[in-house]
Design a protein around this motif. Structure first.
Motif, PDB file in Angstrom:
ATOM      1  N   GLN A   1      25.575  53.774  15.740  1.00 47.79           N
ATOM      2  CA  GLN A   1      26.536  53.032  16.564  1.00 47.79           C
ATOM      3  C   GLN A   1      27.656  53.976  16.984  1.00 47.79           C
ATOM      4  O   GLN A   1      28.267  54.632  16.130  1.00 47.79           O
ATOM      5  N   TYR A   2      27.893  54.022  18.304  1.00 45.55           N
ATOM      6  CA  TYR A   2      29.038  54.746  18.838  1.00 45.55           C
ATOM      7  C   TYR A   2      30.040  53.745  19.401  1.00 45.55           C
ATOM      8  O   TYR A   2      29.658  52.672  19.859  1.00 45.55           O
ATOM      9  N   ARG A   3      31.304  54.111  19.353  1.00 47.46           N
ATOM     10  CA  ARG A   3      32.337  53.302  20.032  1.00 47.46           C
ATOM     11  C   ARG A   3      33.118  54.200  20.972  1.00 47.46           C
ATOM     12  O   ARG A   3      33.476  55.325  20.603  1.00 47.46           O
ATOM     13  N   TYR A   4      33.355  53.691  22.176  1.00 44.34           N
ATOM     14  CA  TYR A   4      34.128  54.447  23.150  1.00 44.34           C
ATOM     15  C   TYR A   4      35.421  53.673  23.453  1.00 44.34           C
ATOM     16  O   TYR A   4      35.379  52.513  23.862  1.00 44.34           O
ATOM     17  N   HIS A   5      36.548  54.323  23.233  1.00 48.47           N
ATOM     18  CA  HIS A   5      37.853  53.655  23.353  1.00 48.47           C
ATOM     19  C   HIS A   5      38.569  54.045  24.641  1.00 48.47           C
ATOM     20  O   HIS A   5      38.690  55.232  24.956  1.00 48.47           O
ATOM     21  N   LEU A   6      39.054  53.014  25.347  1.00 44.77           N
ATOM     22  CA  LEU A   6      39.824  53.206  26.580  1.00 44.77           C
ATOM     23  C   LEU A   6      41.228  52.649  26.405  1.00 44.77           C
ATOM     24  O   LEU A   6      41.418  51.664  25.672  1.00 44.77           O
ATOM     25  N   TRP A   7      42.180  53.213  27.125  1.00 44.35           N
ATOM     26  CA  TRP A   7      43.511  52.601  27.248  1.00 44.35           C
ATOM     27  C   TRP A   7      43.738  52.350  28.731  1.00 44.35           C
ATOM     28  O   TRP A   7      43.899  53.284  29.516  1.00 44.35           O
ATOM     29  N   ASN A   8      43.668  51.064  29.124  1.00 46.08           N
ATOM     30  CA  ASN A   8      43.693  50.696  30.534  1.00 46.08           C
ATOM     31  C   ASN A   8      45.062  50.147  30.927  1.00 46.08           C
ATOM     32  O   ASN A   8      45.312  48.942  30.894  1.00 46.08           O
ATOM     33  N   HIS A   9      45.946  51.052  31.295  1.00 42.63           N
ATOM     34  CA  HIS A   9      47.344  50.719  31.604  1.00 42.63           C
ATOM     35  C   HIS A   9      47.858  51.879  32.460  1.00 42.63           C
ATOM     36  O   HIS A   9      47.394  53.006  32.281  1.00 42.63           O
ATOM     37  N   PRO A  10      48.788  51.602  33.378  1.00 46.35           N
ATOM     38  CA  PRO A  10      49.276  52.708  34.213  1.00 46.35           C
ATOM     39  C   PRO A  10      49.819  53.892  33.401  1.00 46.35           C
ATOM     40  O   PRO A  10      49.751  55.036  33.851  1.00 46.35           O
TER      41      PRO A  10
ATOM     42  N   LEU B   1      47.855  56.889  21.028  1.00 45.02           N
ATOM     43  CA  LEU B   1      46.387  56.896  21.140  1.00 45.02           C
ATOM     44  C   LEU B   1      45.882  58.067  21.973  1.00 45.02           C
ATOM     45  O   LEU B   1      44.694  58.142  22.272  1.00 45.02           O
ATOM     46  N   ARG B   2      46.767  58.985  22.340  1.00 44.81           N
ATOM     47  CA  ARG B   2      46.360  59.973  23.342  1.00 44.81           C
ATOM     48  C   ARG B   2      45.245  60.897  22.875  1.00 44.81           C
ATOM     49  O   ARG B   2      44.524  61.442  23.712  1.00 44.81           O
ATOM     50  N   ALA B   3      45.061  61.039  21.537  1.00 45.45           N
ATOM     51  CA  ALA B   3      43.991  61.921  21.052  1.00 45.45           C
ATOM     52  C   ALA B   3      42.689  61.173  20.800  1.00 45.45           C
ATOM     53  O   ALA B   3      41.712  61.788  20.405  1.00 45.45           O
ATOM     54  N   ARG B   4      42.687  59.844  21.005  1.00 45.64           N
ATOM     55  CA  ARG B   4      41.449  59.144  20.686  1.00 45.64           C
ATOM     56  C   ARG B   4      41.107  57.959  21.588  1.00 45.64           C
ATOM     57  O   ARG B   4      40.302  57.117  21.224  1.00 45.64           O
ATOM     58  N   ALA B   5      41.663  57.958  22.773  1.00 43.92           N
ATOM     59  CA  ALA B   5      41.260  56.969  23.782  1.00 43.92           C
ATOM     60  C   ALA B   5      41.390  57.634  25.151  1.00 43.92           C
ATOM     61  O   ALA B   5      42.258  58.488  25.366  1.00 43.92           O
ATOM     62  N   TRP B   6      40.521  57.231  26.056  1.00 46.95           N
ATOM     63  CA  TRP B   6      40.545  57.750  27.431  1.00 46.95           C
ATOM     64  C   TRP B   6      41.547  56.920  28.210  1.00 46.95           C
ATOM     65  O   TRP B   6      41.462  55.691  28.211  1.00 46.95           O
ATOM     66  N   HIS B   7      42.470  57.581  28.874  1.00 44.94           N
ATOM     67  CA  HIS B   7      43.464  56.882  29.688  1.00 44.94           C
ATOM     68  C   HIS B   7      42.865  56.564  31.063  1.00 44.94           C
ATOM     69  O   HIS B   7      42.582  57.468  31.845  1.00 44.94           O
ATOM     70  N   VAL B   8      42.685  55.257  31.325  1.00 46.96           N
ATOM     71  CA  VAL B   8      42.190  54.796  32.630  1.00 46.96           C
ATOM     72  C   VAL B   8      43.330  54.022  33.274  1.00 46.96           C
ATOM     73  O   VAL B   8      43.604  52.876  32.913  1.00 46.96           O
ATOM     74  N   PRO B   9      44.069  54.638  34.209  1.00 46.41           N
ATOM     75  CA  PRO B   9      45.301  54.000  34.708  1.00 46.41           C
ATOM     76  C   PRO B   9      45.067  52.810  35.635  1.00 46.41           C
ATOM     77  O   PRO B   9      45.882  51.893  35.653  1.00 46.41           O
ATOM     78  N   ARG B  10      43.986  52.816  36.430  1.00 44.92           N
ATOM     79  CA  ARG B  10      43.807  51.725  37.393  1.00 44.92           C
ATOM     80  C   ARG B  10      43.216  50.495  36.724  1.00 44.92           C
ATOM     81  O   ARG B  10      42.416  50.614  35.794  1.00 44.92           O
ATOM     82  N   PRO B  11      43.555  49.287  37.204  1.00 49.81           N
ATOM     83  CA  PRO B  11      43.057  48.059  36.559  1.00 49.81           C
ATOM     84  C   PRO B  11      41.539  48.011  36.631  1.00 49.81           C
ATOM     85  O   PRO B  11      40.947  48.367  37.651  1.00 49.81           O
ATOM     86  N   LEU B  12      40.895  47.585  35.550  1.00 46.81           N
ATOM     87  CA  LEU B  12      39.431  47.506  35.492  1.00 46.81           C
ATOM     88  C   LEU B  12      38.973  46.070  35.673  1.00 46.81           C
ATOM     89  O   LEU B  12      39.591  45.137  35.138  1.00 46.81           O
TER      90      LEU B  12
END
Lengths: 248, 248
Positions: free
Chosen positions: A112-121, A127-138
């Motif tokens: 099992q893998y988990r992929y972490h996103l932070w979806n906020h401008p 969380l900067r070392a362990r989540a991908w920053h996705v700035p645009r609304p998903l």
């Protein structure tokens, strides 16, 4: 020779992935260095998976053997003893005796893998070392429509960084691909029997681009059928990925 | 002069706390440095709270004024502009115009802090910079019995690192003190009108020691009544604490 199974967690930020490197910056190097301080025979370790540079783990499994007569401590002391010789970004969570024929890689039934996103401008600095920053609304509804299309037995040639033409067997079976969302914190959970090189990151990147409106959800079926890396979405960056569990 | 209210998040690991330091390693220094690059009048900032070295924030508030005529960008660009001048462990989440009499510290009606624990024999390496590692099993029922005893209006002299005898007024009112637990991840949520120096860390350390069986839950009432730092539990380490929200 007594054999042991270790369950490990690590912050992959400072390493060039699991596999030993000449630079010494493989996680395996660090673990073997620690074991060499405890056991004169300097055991080699075999991991369940090779994680890429920057990928993290909360449930990596590895095995090693100790020369007869060298293992003299109570088993429950083994994690503490190894952890005392490891940097604090790598921890042994559990140690168990293993059957002599146990193999961390070949006996693994699934992962099992988990992929972490932070979806906020703005990125969350904690969380900067362990989540991908996705700035645009998903568009989470589109992502939830697309994710189950990955489940089942497919040729995943379009989702691996290996040159597809040279891969003999790119068929893999996923048992789970779902999206757990809560406010800006979104996690993809991907479970399967086996994975190709960078396959999780290809799936995560494609799902995010579906969420951004770059592809429609149903396009996943077309991407799978084309057997061509160029038709699928981007690779998500390594630092959002965690090897969560290995099943035996 | 136009006045602005900022909401900020930061990873406090690399800093000597909020307040400006001669070393430049105060978070306030970093923010003022960024503002000086955007506005020739080099605005000073006033924060809602002084956080200790190593303490994090997800909702710190600060205000600053810009000389007339210097503010020419659309307001929605302000967080991006400041973030572009900040290190990635400090982020402006929001910026708003403030009334000319707004004061981030004096107008604050209350604050919420969260204290994060990792209660497992082995630390989670992904949380090592933002949770306190408590290896021994905790009696959560005892902690849940003790936590509400902090709620209400009390003299908190026994829970501050200030020399209690010299404090004129140590009476503070807490509106919330509860424990959110899930497996090894445990969070204390503490909300109140105001806090004394290191008060949250004294409460968190005492609750953990109650969980370890060092004090009975009811002892909190005795500790509060004694007005003496020596009768309460230890200070929990700074890196588990997050300033979560400031209420106005």
């Amino acid at each position: 020779m007594p054999k042991f199974k270790l369950t490990l967690a690590f912050d992959g930020s400072a390493y060039h992935g699991w596999q030993s490197q000449r630079s010494g910056r493989g996680i395996q190097n660090q673990l073997e260095g620690a074991l060499a301080r405890l056991f004169p025979s300097a055991p080699k370790v075999q991991g369940s998976s090779r994680t890429d540079a920057g990928v993290h783990a909360l449930g990596m499994v590895a095995h090693f053997e100790v020369a007869d007569g060298e293992f003299r401590m109570p088993l429950r002391h083994l994690p503490l003893a190894i952890n005392a010789c490891l940097p604090e970004d790598i921890r042994v969570l559990k140690a168990a005796r293993a059957r002599t024929d146990f193999h961390a890689r070949f006996d693994a039934k699934g992962k099992q893998y988990r992929y972490h996103l932070w979806n906020h401008p703005v990125m969350n600095p904690l969380l900067r070392a362990r989540a991908w920053h996705v700035p645009r609304p998903l568009d989470l509804a589109a992502m939830r429509e697309a994710a189950p299309l990955f489940v089942g037995r497919h040729d995943f040639r379009s989702f691996t960084a290996n040159r597809g033409g040279e891969l003999k067997d790119a068929v893999r079976t996923l048992s789970r691909c779902d999206i757990q969302g809560r406010g800006p914190s979104i996690t993809l959970v991907i479970e399967g029997e086996g994975f190709l090189y960078k396959m999780c990151r290809g799936i995560a990147g494609t799902l995010v681009q579906i969420g951004e409106g770059r592809f429609p959800a149903q396009e996943v079926e077309v991407m799978l059928s084309r057997h061509d890396r160029r038709v699928a979405g981007m690779n998500a960056p390594a630092h959002g990925l965690v090897l969560q569990k290995v099943f035996y």
